[in-house]
Design an enzyme around this catalytic site. Structure first.
Site, PDB file in Angstrom:
ATOM      1  N   HIS A  24      13.398  14.971  51.376  1.00 20.99           N
ATOM      2  CA  HIS A  24      14.111  13.960  52.169  1.00 20.99           C
ATOM      3  C   HIS A  24      13.135  13.238  53.101  1.00 20.99           C
ATOM      4  CE1 HIS A  24      17.502  12.504  54.832  1.00 20.99           C
ATOM      5  NE2 HIS A  24      16.490  12.483  55.688  1.00 20.99           N
ATOM      6  N   GLU A  25      12.310  14.014  53.788  1.00 21.29           N
ATOM      7  CA  GLU A  25      11.372  13.401  54.723  1.00 21.29           C
ATOM      8  C   GLU A  25      10.302  12.594  53.993  1.00 21.29           C
ATOM      9  OE1 GLU A  25      12.342  13.291  57.577  1.00 21.29           O
ATOM     10  OE2 GLU A  25      13.775  14.947  57.569  1.00 21.29           O
ATOM     11  N   HIS A  28      11.334   9.110  53.474  1.00 21.21           N
ATOM     12  CA  HIS A  28      11.039   8.183  54.573  1.00 21.21           C
ATOM     13  C   HIS A  28       9.550   7.857  54.626  1.00 21.21           C
ATOM     14  CE1 HIS A  28      15.046   8.555  56.147  1.00 21.21           C
ATOM     15  NE2 HIS A  28      14.916   9.823  56.483  1.00 21.21           N
TER      16      HIS A  28
END
Length: 450
Positions: A24-25, A28
């Site tokens: 998920h990170e 980004h």
């Protein structure tokens, strides 16, 4: 051995969720770097740092509390417009940094000012063109939407793999083929007990129906492959005569019997007991399979269910709090934390009656379900969630677009810092709900056999 399997299930689930958070990170980090942004940190967890390593300008690491993760993108908050004081100082490593402060006396405005100051302490003299708030609005949407979209993509690929091979465990297609015949009529409230001499035989048992008999027609009405149609006809027949056309060993024959009246739930959604006709057969079923298109359709339905669950989340968490206090029983459909998910995983792997394939499918579905919820939850348009930043970027794009159409001056960047008070309130609410669910999963846990 059971304890070992339980621990294995918890470990597999925990590792899978941590990997999902890390990905998920990266969702980004990668677009932020591609668009020229500066990412100073990528971490799984919160609190004290357990391990970290700097690669280039980014520090990668793991922290002690594995309840999330974050990336630090430089310049998330723009400098304020009024009463700004800019200072250039030198940090502990000898680098020049900028501080932006705002003189004020209000509590919330002071919090905003402090947040800006903390943000700009990380901004170096060469970072002016790499600040996140200066990115075009659509790049901001891509960067902030990348994280939750990774979770949804993980869920999609897991669901697709399971649905295409094993099938969808929640999508069972019932057929008008006899799987088993109940020997006696047992009152619904006593379901599960053995038959006694006082219990009447079911119409199906009395008529001699057998497993693998396919019911072709009921009282002259052909039912085809539609179990629901057959069930509706049986229920509506009350205690009337019933002529069944069945196919047994490839030979069609007619069986004459009478349905009986008994109390059964009105439907799967409505547990109100009503008098209905009863035959006494259990249908066969097969699990629906499908590929990517089928998965997208199923995830569409999951999206609607998840949005409804998010709307009801505060009420559901309040119900868990009352269960912790002993005021009421915990609802079987109440939300669970990562602790509850780990418990489900452990119970699944250690369950002696589940086949290995069933354990694997349940674990995969559990991991996919958590990823899907994490992704959807992060799209909620409130700070500090990713959706709050996405909403701000979309508003900025719309505002600038309208200004161009009307020939007005560019209104500039949207100052998401002004919404920080909302972010603090939402963050506190999330913390409280998380603690309640974790305590609930320890004190009044749900089980896979519930």
């Amino acid at each position: 051995m059971t304890a070992l399997y339980y621990a294995l299930g918890v470990l597999v689930f925990a590792v899978a969720i941590m990997l999902s958070i890390g990905l998920h990170e990266f969702g980004h980090l990668i677009p932020a770097k591609k668009f020229g942004g500066k990412v100073s940190q990528w971490f799984i967890g919160f609190g004290p740092t357990v391990w970290s390593k700097r690669i280039g300008e980014t520090e990668y690491g793991v922290k002690a509390i594995p309840l999330g993760g974050y990336v630090k993108i430089i310049g998330m908050l723009p400098p304020g417009a009024e009463q700004l004081v800019e200072e250039t100082t030198v940090d502990a490593e000898g680098r020049q940094v900028h501080r932006v402060r705002k003189s004020n006396t209000g509590l919330f405005t002071q919090l905003i000012s402090d947040a800006r100051s903390a943000e700009w302490e990380l901004v170096g003299p060469d970072d002016a063109d790499r600040l996140f708030y200066k990115m075009p609005w659509w790049k901001k949407v891509v960067v902030m939407g990348g994280g939750p979209m990774v979770n949804i993509a993980i869920a999609f690929f897991i669901f697709t793999g399971v649905f295409a091979t094993y099938g969808n465990p929640t999508d069972r297609v019932l057929e008008p083929v006899v799987s088993s015949v109940a020997p006696c009529v047992v009152p619904f409230e006593e379901s599960g007990r053995e038959c006694t001499a006082e219990d009447p035989a079911t119409p199906a048992y009395a008529a001699g129906l057998k497993p693998d008999d396919r019911i072709v027609a009921f009282n002259g009405t052909e039912v085809g492959d539609d179990w629901q149609l057959l069930q509706d006809r049986i229920r509506a027949n009350a205690d009337g005569e019933a002529d069944l056309t069945i196919l047994r060993d490839g030979v069609e024959q007619t069986v004459h019997t009478n349905t009986t009246v008994t109390l059964r739930p009105k439907s799967l959604e409505d547990e109100t007991l009503v008098q209905v006709g009863f035959l006494g057969v259990t249908p066969e079923f097969h699990i629906q399979t499908g590929g990517p298109v089928y998965t997208l359709g199923e995830m569409g339905g999951m999206t609607v269910d998840t949005v409804q669950a998010l709307v009801q989340l505060p009420v559901k968490v309040w119900g868990v709090a009352k269960a912790i206090a002993g005021v009421e029983e915990r609802a079987i459909d109440s939300p669970v934390s990562i602790v509850g998910g780990g418990r489900f995983a452990g119970e699944t792997v250690s369950h002696e009656e589940f086949l290995v394939s069933e354990k694997l499918v349940y674990l995969l579905m559990l991991i996919a379900g958590f990823n899907f919820f994490i992704g959807m939850f992060n799209f909620v348009p409130l700070l500090p969630l990713d959706g709050g930043h996405i909403a701000g970027a979309l508003y900025e794009g719309a505002r600038r677009g309208v200004a161009r159409l009307l020939g007005r001056p560019d209104p500039g960047y949207v100052d998401v810092a002004r919404l920080l008070p909302v972010a603090y309130v939402v963050g506190l609410a999330m913390l409280v709900m998380g603690v309640v669910l974790i305590v609930g999963d320890i004190v009044v846990p749900l089980h896979i056999t519930s």
